[in-house]
Design an enzyme around this catalytic site. Structure first.
Site, PDB file in Angstrom:
ATOM      1  N   LYS A 129       0.760  -1.231  -0.009  1.00  0.00           N
ATOM      2  CA  LYS A 129      -0.074  -0.019  -0.116  1.00  0.00           C
ATOM      3  C   LYS A 129       0.775   1.272  -0.012  1.00  0.00           C
ATOM      4  O   LYS A 129       0.604   2.245  -0.830  1.00  0.00           O
ATOM      5  CB  LYS A 129      -0.910   0.109   1.260  1.00  0.00           C
ATOM      6  CG  LYS A 129      -1.913  -0.856   1.019  1.00  0.00           C
ATOM      7  CD  LYS A 129      -3.028  -1.327   2.407  1.00  0.00           C
ATOM      8  CE  LYS A 129      -3.838  -2.238   1.918  1.00  0.00           C
ATOM      9  NZ  LYS A 129      -4.403  -2.598   3.229  1.00  0.00           N
TER      10      LYS A 129
ATOM     11  N   GLN B 272      -5.017  -1.366   9.467  1.00  0.00           N
ATOM     12  CA  GLN B 272      -4.692  -2.873   8.938  1.00  0.00           C
ATOM     13  C   GLN B 272      -5.291  -3.843   9.766  1.00  0.00           C
ATOM     14  O   GLN B 272      -5.039  -3.767  11.063  1.00  0.00           O
ATOM     15  CB  GLN B 272      -3.270  -3.084   8.622  1.00  0.00           C
ATOM     16  CG  GLN B 272      -3.091  -4.189   7.830  1.00  0.00           C
ATOM     17  CD  GLN B 272      -3.645  -4.266   6.279  1.00  0.00           C
ATOM     18  OE1 GLN B 272      -3.597  -3.192   5.819  1.00  0.00           O
ATOM     19  NE2 GLN B 272      -4.173  -5.539   6.114  1.00  0.00           N
TER      20      GLN B 272
ATOM     21  N   ASP C 279     -11.574   3.176   3.918  1.00  0.00           N
ATOM     22  CA  ASP C 279     -11.756   1.552   4.018  1.00  0.00           C
ATOM     23  C   ASP C 279     -13.446   1.591   3.798  1.00  0.00           C
ATOM     24  O   ASP C 279     -14.045   0.480   3.635  1.00  0.00           O
ATOM     25  CB  ASP C 279     -11.267   1.053   5.065  1.00  0.00           C
ATOM     26  CG  ASP C 279     -10.311   0.077   4.909  1.00  0.00           C
ATOM     27  OD1 ASP C 279     -10.158  -0.320   3.627  1.00  0.00           O
ATOM     28  OD2 ASP C 279      -9.570  -0.451   5.802  1.00  0.00           O
TER      29      ASP C 279
END
Ligand code: NDP
Length: 296
Positions: free
Chosen positions: A54, A98, A121
């Site tokens: 990422k 995460q 997200d």
């Protein structure tokens, strides 16, 4: 019939190029780069790999990458304090914590602490609620990417019969909402669904997000259906002691009936990070009071 293989890597490359171009225009207008902060707690090897890729992809797109690592001894309060610091940091447009988190940290509480405007997200209830009522929202990357792939292949989805297998908050539910917004007739199947093959056989579009290797068989599919396989399952490989990744769809039998299908690996997986970059740029536009470019 042999299905067209939907190439997720090529799709992701195109989206990344579009994002990188739009980043240049944003930098020229805003005088700063969009920024994505990724927080990793502990040393889960798979998460380490995701966080590294990422970070690399963020920089390659011309954005600022902020990586924060906490030891697995870090408690929930420490993580929330970091999230609050990132909420207040003007250089940060997107915050991604995460998952999975260590056992003693409640993921729901942590996600609730993220500023919804930076929730790239799309897991915050404010964004899930906006998606459900059809307002502008940050949408979870995997289902949004699946929708973008479907639209690229099919065009107008209006009136299509879509079956989403799986009802998680991360994939199944937002996928169903997105398809409904595109005027599909949507069925959400799950572990209590009766006669799943018959339900799937009605569908022009099948999205499988279950986590069961090879569950959807070719003879469950309507001829010509478009099949998006979200599943990532590790199974023993032919070579002793090795494993390989397979999807929720039995690719070999499905490709004989489907019109188009995403492979695993190389389908849905590669485009998730590209959509994360897209979401970060969209969040940056909203925070700067700009309208996001239509091609995003
Ligand atoms: P969850 O475990 O949260 O949800 C699985 C869903 O599948 C549940 O709704 C469950 O039903 C349903 N299900 C389980 N067994 C059956 C069955 N026999 N028949 C019908 N439905 C069933 O998983 P996720 O949504 O998080 O992930 C699904 C898959 O997608 C996994 O393989 C995951 O690794 C992968 N994934 C891939 C991503 C990518 O980037 N490619 C990103 C995210 C996930 P019920 O609700 O009734 O229990």
């Amino acid at each position: 019939m042999t299905a067209e293989i939907i190439d997720g890597r090529a799709f992701a490359d195109r989206l990344r190029a579009t994002v990188a171009e739009a980043v240049q225009a944003f930098v020229a207008a805003a005088g700063r780069k969009p920024g994505l902060a990724v927080v990793l707690v502990g040393q889960d090897p798979a998460s380490e790999v995701y966080v590294r890729s990422k970070g690399k992809a963020t920089i390659a797109a011309g954005m600022e990458s902020f990586e924060h690592r906490l030891p697995d001894t870090a408690g929930q309060d420490e993580l929330i304090a970091l999230v609050e610091q990132l909420n207040a940091d003007d250089r940060v447009d997107g915050i991604l914590v995460q998952l999975p988190l260590p056992k003693d940290i409640d993921g729901k509480v942590v996600i609730a602490a993220i500023d919804p405007a930076k929730d790239v997200d799309g897991f915050h209830v404010a964004n899930a609620g906006k998606l459900a009522v059809g307002e502008e929202a940050l949408v979870p990357c995997t289902p949004l990417g699946c929708l973008l792939m479907l639209k690229e292949r099919i065009g107008d989805l209006s009136g299509q019969d879509a079956v989403v297998i799986g009802r998680s908050n991360i994939v199944g539910k937002p996928m169903a909402q997105l398809l409904l917004q595109e005027n599909c007739t949507v069925t959400v199947a799950h572990s209590r669904t009766r006669d799943l093959p018959a339900v799937v056989r009605r569908a022009d579009i099948v999205v499988a997000a279950v986590g069961r290797p090879h569950m959807v068989k070719g003879d469950w599919l309507k001829p010509g259906a478009t099949v998006i396989d979200v599943g990532i399952n590790r199974v023993p490989a032919e070579e002793e002691g090795k494993t390989r990744l397979v999807g929720d769809v039995d690719f070999e039998s499905a490709k004989a009936t489907a019109g188009a299908i995403t492979p695993v690996p190389g389908g849905v997986g590669p485009m998730t990070i590209a959509v994360l970059l897209r979401n970060t740029l969209v969040a940056a536009h909203a925070r700067a009071g700009f309208v996001a470019p239509a091609q995003l």
